[in-house]
Design a protein around this motif. Structure first.
Motif, PDB file in Angstrom:
ATOM      1  N   GLU A 125      60.051  15.267  77.759  1.00  0.00           N
ATOM      2  CA  GLU A 125      60.336  13.870  78.304  1.00  0.00           C
ATOM      3  C   GLU A 125      61.173  13.930  79.814  1.00  0.00           C
ATOM      4  OE1 GLU A 125      62.507  11.982  75.294  1.00  0.00           O
ATOM      5  OE2 GLU A 125      61.191  12.245  73.613  1.00  0.00           O
ATOM      6  N   VAL A 126      62.103  14.956  79.949  1.00  0.00           N
ATOM      7  CA  VAL A 126      62.675  14.959  81.037  1.00  0.00           C
ATOM      8  C   VAL A 126      61.785  15.201  82.348  1.00  0.00           C
ATOM      9  CG1 VAL A 126      64.302  16.290  82.520  1.00  0.00           C
ATOM     10  CG2 VAL A 126      64.517  15.790  80.079  1.00  0.00           C
ATOM     11  N   TRP A 127      60.859  16.160  82.059  1.00  0.00           N
ATOM     12  CA  TRP A 127      60.008  16.358  83.029  1.00  0.00           C
ATOM     13  C   TRP A 127      58.561  16.114  82.771  1.00  0.00           C
ATOM     14  CZ3 TRP A 127      61.540  16.972  87.822  1.00  0.00           C
ATOM     15  CH2 TRP A 127      62.585  17.454  87.954  1.00  0.00           C
ATOM     16  N   ALA A 128      58.279  14.689  82.258  1.00  0.00           N
ATOM     17  CA  ALA A 128      56.840  14.549  81.564  1.00  0.00           C
ATOM     18  C   ALA A 128      55.864  14.503  82.882  1.00  0.00           C
ATOM     19  CB  ALA A 128      57.308  13.059  81.111  1.00  0.00           C
TER      20      ALA A 128
ATOM     21  N   PRO B 224      54.051  24.662  94.265  1.00  0.00           N
ATOM     22  CA  PRO B 224      53.763  23.316  94.620  1.00  0.00           C
ATOM     23  C   PRO B 224      53.880  22.512  93.071  1.00  0.00           C
ATOM     24  CG  PRO B 224      51.626  24.391  94.844  1.00  0.00           C
ATOM     25  CD  PRO B 224      52.665  25.569  94.638  1.00  0.00           C
ATOM     26  N   TRP B 225      54.392  21.468  93.120  1.00  0.00           N
ATOM     27  CA  TRP B 225      54.278  20.531  91.996  1.00  0.00           C
ATOM     28  C   TRP B 225      54.241  19.045  92.392  1.00  0.00           C
ATOM     29  CZ3 TRP B 225      55.664  21.953  86.550  1.00  0.00           C
ATOM     30  CH2 TRP B 225      56.017  23.304  86.447  1.00  0.00           C
ATOM     31  N   LYS B 226      53.465  18.296  91.558  1.00  0.00           N
ATOM     32  CA  LYS B 226      53.092  17.011  91.775  1.00  0.00           C
ATOM     33  C   LYS B 226      53.856  16.191  91.008  1.00  0.00           C
ATOM     34  CE  LYS B 226      49.581  13.484  93.211  1.00  0.00           C
ATOM     35  NZ  LYS B 226      50.257  13.358  94.644  1.00  0.00           N
ATOM     36  N   LEU B 227      54.980  15.326  91.223  1.00  0.00           N
ATOM     37  CA  LEU B 227      55.884  14.678  90.475  1.00  0.00           C
ATOM     38  C   LEU B 227      55.676  13.052  90.763  1.00  0.00           C
ATOM     39  CD1 LEU B 227      58.911  17.105  90.509  1.00  0.00           C
ATOM     40  CD2 LEU B 227      56.949  16.962  88.681  1.00  0.00           C
ATOM     41  N   ASP B 228      56.301  12.471  89.813  1.00  0.00           N
ATOM     42  CA  ASP B 228      56.394  10.995  89.964  1.00  0.00           C
ATOM     43  C   ASP B 228      57.698  10.803  91.198  1.00  0.00           C
ATOM     44  OD1 ASP B 228      54.655  10.456  88.148  1.00  0.00           O
ATOM     45  OD2 ASP B 228      56.319   9.892  86.560  1.00  0.00           O
TER      46      ASP B 228
ATOM     47  N   LEU C  35      60.024  12.853  96.737  1.00  0.00           N
ATOM     48  CA  LEU C  35      58.973  12.897  97.241  1.00  0.00           C
ATOM     49  C   LEU C  35      57.682  13.361  96.023  1.00  0.00           C
ATOM     50  CD1 LEU C  35      59.489  15.084 100.351  1.00  0.00           C
ATOM     51  CD2 LEU C  35      58.713  12.782 100.410  1.00  0.00           C
ATOM     52  N   ALA C  36      56.589  12.937  96.200  1.00  0.00           N
ATOM     53  CA  ALA C  36      55.654  13.288  94.763  1.00  0.00           C
ATOM     54  C   ALA C  36      55.474  14.791  95.191  1.00  0.00           C
ATOM     55  CB  ALA C  36      54.585  12.429  95.314  1.00  0.00           C
ATOM     56  N   GLU C  37      54.889  15.232  96.416  1.00  0.00           N
ATOM     57  CA  GLU C  37      54.752  16.444  96.647  1.00  0.00           C
ATOM     58  C   GLU C  37      55.971  17.368  96.906  1.00  0.00           C
ATOM     59  OE1 GLU C  37      51.432  17.593  96.562  1.00  0.00           O
ATOM     60  OE2 GLU C  37      50.835  15.631  96.449  1.00  0.00           O
ATOM     61  N   THR C  38      56.203  18.373  95.887  1.00  0.00           N
ATOM     62  CA  THR C  38      57.416  19.005  95.887  1.00  0.00           C
ATOM     63  C   THR C  38      56.957  20.561  95.741  1.00  0.00           C
ATOM     64  OG1 THR C  38      57.551  19.090  93.511  1.00  0.00           O
ATOM     65  CG2 THR C  38      58.641  17.287  94.841  1.00  0.00           C
ATOM     66  N   TRP C  39      58.048  21.585  96.170  1.00  0.00           N
ATOM     67  CA  TRP C  39      57.897  23.049  95.593  1.00  0.00           C
ATOM     68  C   TRP C  39      59.054  23.286  94.973  1.00  0.00           C
ATOM     69  CZ3 TRP C  39      55.761  20.283  99.542  1.00  0.00           C
ATOM     70  CH2 TRP C  39      54.526  20.560 100.099  1.00  0.00           C
ATOM     71  N   PHE C  40      58.803  24.343  94.249  1.00  0.00           N
ATOM     72  CA  PHE C  40      59.984  25.190  93.470  1.00  0.00           C
ATOM     73  C   PHE C  40      60.033  26.454  93.517  1.00  0.00           C
ATOM     74  CE2 PHE C  40      60.274  20.664  91.923  1.00  0.00           C
ATOM     75  CZ  PHE C  40      61.672  20.555  91.418  1.00  0.00           C
ATOM     76  N   SER C  41      61.222  27.279  93.315  1.00  0.00           N
ATOM     77  CA  SER C  41      61.048  28.543  92.924  1.00  0.00           C
ATOM     78  C   SER C  41      61.776  28.847  91.806  1.00  0.00           C
ATOM     79  CB  SER C  41      61.813  29.493  94.000  1.00  0.00           C
ATOM     80  OG  SER C  41      60.994  29.462  95.157  1.00  0.00           O
ATOM     81  N   PHE C  42      61.158  29.624  90.731  1.00  0.00           N
ATOM     82  CA  PHE C  42      61.975  29.691  89.453  1.00  0.00           C
ATOM     83  C   PHE C  42      61.291  30.828  88.654  1.00  0.00           C
ATOM     84  CE2 PHE C  42      58.366  26.707  89.156  1.00  0.00           C
ATOM     85  CZ  PHE C  42      57.459  27.465  87.994  1.00  0.00           C
ATOM     86  N   SER C  43      62.343  31.148  87.596  1.00  0.00           N
ATOM     87  CA  SER C  43      61.822  31.987  86.710  1.00  0.00           C
ATOM     88  C   SER C  43      62.223  31.522  85.192  1.00  0.00           C
ATOM     89  CB  SER C  43      62.435  33.446  86.929  1.00  0.00           C
ATOM     90  OG  SER C  43      63.925  33.431  86.776  1.00  0.00           O
ATOM     91  N   TYR C  44      61.285  31.848  84.327  1.00  0.00           N
ATOM     92  CA  TYR C  44      61.378  31.302  83.008  1.00  0.00           C
ATOM     93  C   TYR C  44      61.353  32.654  82.124  1.00  0.00           C
ATOM     94  CZ  TYR C  44      59.506  26.682  83.709  1.00  0.00           C
ATOM     95  OH  TYR C  44      59.573  25.476  84.075  1.00  0.00           O
TER      96      TYR C  44
END
Length: 707
Positions: free
Chosen positions: A98-101, A126-130, A135-144
């Motif tokens: 829900e947070v990152w639907a 790259p991530w496309k978000l609401d 911004l809708a066009e975003t970039w993230f660095s992460f590790s799961y």
């Protein structure tokens, strides 16, 4: 319920202390209703979850914890909050999907891989978000990374993440600019070599100034914008050292930047000032880097932008000054109002007394005398509160056992707050010593308890606690203190609480939320002034309807506490006979009053109106047993300077200072020398004679009872 400080474990319930250190994230956890959440109340969470929550809350990195293999309840720390935008209001504890639907379709395969043990790290993905968060066009660095419980089952997901949108866009823009510059440089080198006028269209039409120069600063090429922005023609610039056009104050940094470009560095938004042909200077902001053995740079004129910024700063300064003047007006208006009331009481009663004495009516004279004295004492109390607020009151600091002082006040506090209020005192064992004025501390604590009582009109519980606290750099900076050890004395009530607006104004003089006639508005300002003058601070933690906690922080004193002396105010006073006192005060009425009182008790008093006259008496050889001097004297010599000269002439001379406040120039922050004492105006004649008798104990004496 009192909102706890999310950085202080001692202010959280024992089963919630794993939330300490989380700042705004902790507040979000405490504010959420967990009664219908699958995880239940935070106090009942399993130890593994508590440990993981504590880890992310106390990390300076941006972190997420998604708990529960099915629900993936979403937890985050304070550093992560800016990434959520408006979602932060409801995101804590909500399902990840829900947070990152808007990013769930992209995140779900990565989560599945992590649960399968295939943890990955992504850089600038790259991530496309609401667009609700930006911004809708975003970039993230992460590790799961998955989290396993003690049985090896999946308990949740640990995510280290940072949004890199700004950097990715900035790098892309910089790469484009560098590419443009390199392309431009190639074109310019051909054009300079051929001495042609077939320049690049961008080079010709740009309103930004463009430059090609050797690393030693020799100008090879400039575009037409130089003439528009700085007035110089191409012919006047080519072959000239660019450093000759730099403002002298910016020359060193500019030469250093040129050397850095020669070493391969790129500079974005490098600022300096260039001389216009008319002799003025323009502010230029540069993007510059190396290209084919040259300096390639593009600069924009920011002179007007900086002028606007300076104008805005000046306007803000004028606003701050106006706010200061408004506060001064509020202060002087309050002082005038209260003092006019008190002066009316003094003058009116004395006038009535004068009339009755003129008619020979003396039967009830004492009533008018007592009323005038009471008004005078109230005026004295008002000046002390004002001086406390301004941090100019006269303090008598002593190494003090604060727990013992509070214990000695318990009966007084209980009588003051009344039977409807229950007082609990919880003093920390082995509490550190504080170097404070015990009397002013007692006044401050009494005021805090009275305020707490008034906040509980139907009764309630008042709790006084003490504890030792060590503030690191960050915590101390948050409290406007130096890092180090402090004592915390906190008064907590179960009353009406304060709004954020009330807290913002609580320490202002004459600010009060009480009905007219029930408060002066100086209580908290006096407490604040006392704490700051003692090297400490005051902080308020409160929520409307949930009570308040006010904490006074005082610096630790390394030495042991000094036992407090107790003397009865009506004890017989030994009065020296035959002692000679030199009295220096520029106020004739005070000088004559003290002269009269001491003369009645058998002392010989020599008066002087300023320091120079007093020094002449000391140089005369006349016997002087005690020097009494005001601190604030006219004609260029204050009381402390008089005392220093007096000690040079008579090293054993006892000295009593009388003052309305302790001037920094006279006393500094240290104790007085041996044989020196201090008496604060206004004082009673009893206080004066007691102090004089105490300082002249060696002469023959007679017992006189004060009255």
């Amino acid at each position: 319920m009192i909102s706890p400080d999310p950085r202080d474990p001692a202010l959280l319930a024992p089963d919630l202390r794993f939330l300490a250190g989380g700042g705004a994230a902790t507040q979000l956890i405490l504010a959420r209703d967990w009664s219908d959440h699958p995880l239940g109340e935070p106090a009942d969470w399993c130890d593994t979850l508590k440990s993981q929550i504590s880890t992310i809350l106390n990390s300076p990195e941006s972190m997420i914890l998604a708990w529960g293999a099915e629900t993936l309840s979403f937890f985050f720390n304070e550093t992560y909050i800016p990434l959520l935008g408006p979602r932060v209001a409801w995101a804590m504890g909500s399902p990840f999907r829900e947070v990152w639907a808007d990013g769930w379709d992209q995140a779900k395969p990565i989560i599945d891989d992590a649960f399968a043990g295939r943890s990955q790290r992504f850089s600038d993905l790259p991530w496309k978000l609401d667009t609700d968060r930006g911004l809708a066009e975003t970039w993230f660095s992460f590790s799961y990374s998955r989290i396993l419980d003690s049985t090896g089952k999946i308990a949740g997901l640990f995510i280290l993440t940072n949004e890199t949108t700004d950097r990715v866009l900035s790098d892309a823009a910089l790469l484009r600019a560098q590419a443009d510059l390199l392309d431009l440089n190639a074109t310019l080198e051909q054009q300079v070599a051929a001495r042609t006028t077939d320049r690049n269209r961008l080079w010709q039409l740009s309103s930004d100034i463009m430059l090609v120069a050797d690393f030693d600063g020799t100008i090879n090429a400039v575009n037409p914008a130089w003439t528009h922005v700085l007035g110089w023609s191409e012919a006047e610039l080519l072959g000239q050292p660019l450093f000759g056009f730099i403002h002298p104050d910016d020359l060193e940094n500019t030469i250093s930047a040129a050397q850095g470009i020669g070493e391969g560095h790129v500079f974005a938004r490098f600022g300096n000032r260039y001389r216009h042909k008319d002799g003025s200077y323009r502010d230029i902001v540069w993007n510059a880097g190396p290209g084919d053995g040259k300096i390639i740079a593009v600069g924009r004129d920011s002179t007007e932008d900086k002028a606007k910024a300076r104008a805005l700063e000046a306007a803000e300064g004028q606003l701050r000054q106006a706010q200061k003047m408004e506060a001064v007006g509020q202060l002087t208006g309050g002082i005038a109002h209260d003092f006019n009331n008190l002066l009316t009481g003094v003058m009116g009663n004395l006038e009535l007394l004068e009339r009755r004495l003129a008619r020979g009516q003396v039967d009830d004279s004492e009533r008018f005398i007592l009323a005038a004295q009471q008004a005078g004492r109230r005026a004295a109390a008002l000046t002390q509160r004002l001086l406390a607020f301004s941090r100019r009151q006269t303090l008598d600091p002593r190494a003090t056992d604060v727990n013992r002082l509070i214990h000695g006040m318990e009966d007084l506090l209980r009588r003051t707050v009344g039977p409807a209020t229950t007082i609990h005192v919880a003093g920390a064992p082995e509490l550190w010593t504080a170097m404070i004025d015990p009397t002013q501390f007692e006044n401050a604590l009494l005021n805090l308890c009275i305020n707490a009582r008034d906040a509980m009109p139907d009764g309630g519980t008042l709790t006084i606690t003490t504890e030792n606290a060590w503030f690191d750099e960050a915590t101390a900076r948050d409290r406007d203190l130096a890092a180090g050890p402090y004592l915390a004395v906190c008064v907590t009530d179960t009353g009406t609480g304060m709004s954020a607006e009330t807290i913002d104004h609580a320490f202002e003089p004459f600010f009060t939320t009480k009905p007219i006639g029930q408060g002066t508005g100086l209580g908290l300002s006096m407490i604040y002034g006392f704490a700051r003058q003692s090297g400490g601070q005051v902080r308020i933690i409160s929520t409307l309807g949930q009570g308040s906690t006010i904490c006074v922080y005082l610096p630790q004193h390394a030495g042991a506490a000094v036992p407090q002396e107790e003397t009865a105010s009506d004890a017989p006073l030994p009065v020296a006979r035959g002692g000679t006192i030199l009295l220096i005060d520029d106020e004739a009425s005070i000088r004559h009053l003290i002269d009269e009182v001491l003369d009645d008790l058998g002392y010989t008093v020599i008066g002087a109106a300023d320091g120079a006259a007093g020094i002449k008496v000391l140089q005369s050889g006349a016997r002087i047993d005690l020097l009494i001097t005001d601190v604030g004297l006219p004609n260029g010599m204050n009381g402390r300077q008089v005392a220093d000269l007096a000690r040079l002439l008579r090293p054993e001379l006892r000295i009593l200072f009388v003052t309305g406040y302790a001037e920094t120039a006279a006393f500094g922050n240290g104790p007085l020398d041996d044989g020196m004492e201090l008496l604060t105006k206004p004082f009673t004649m009893h206080q004066l004679t007691a102090k004089v008798a105490d300082m002249l104990p060696g002469t023959p004496s007679a017992s006189v009872r004060s009255g």
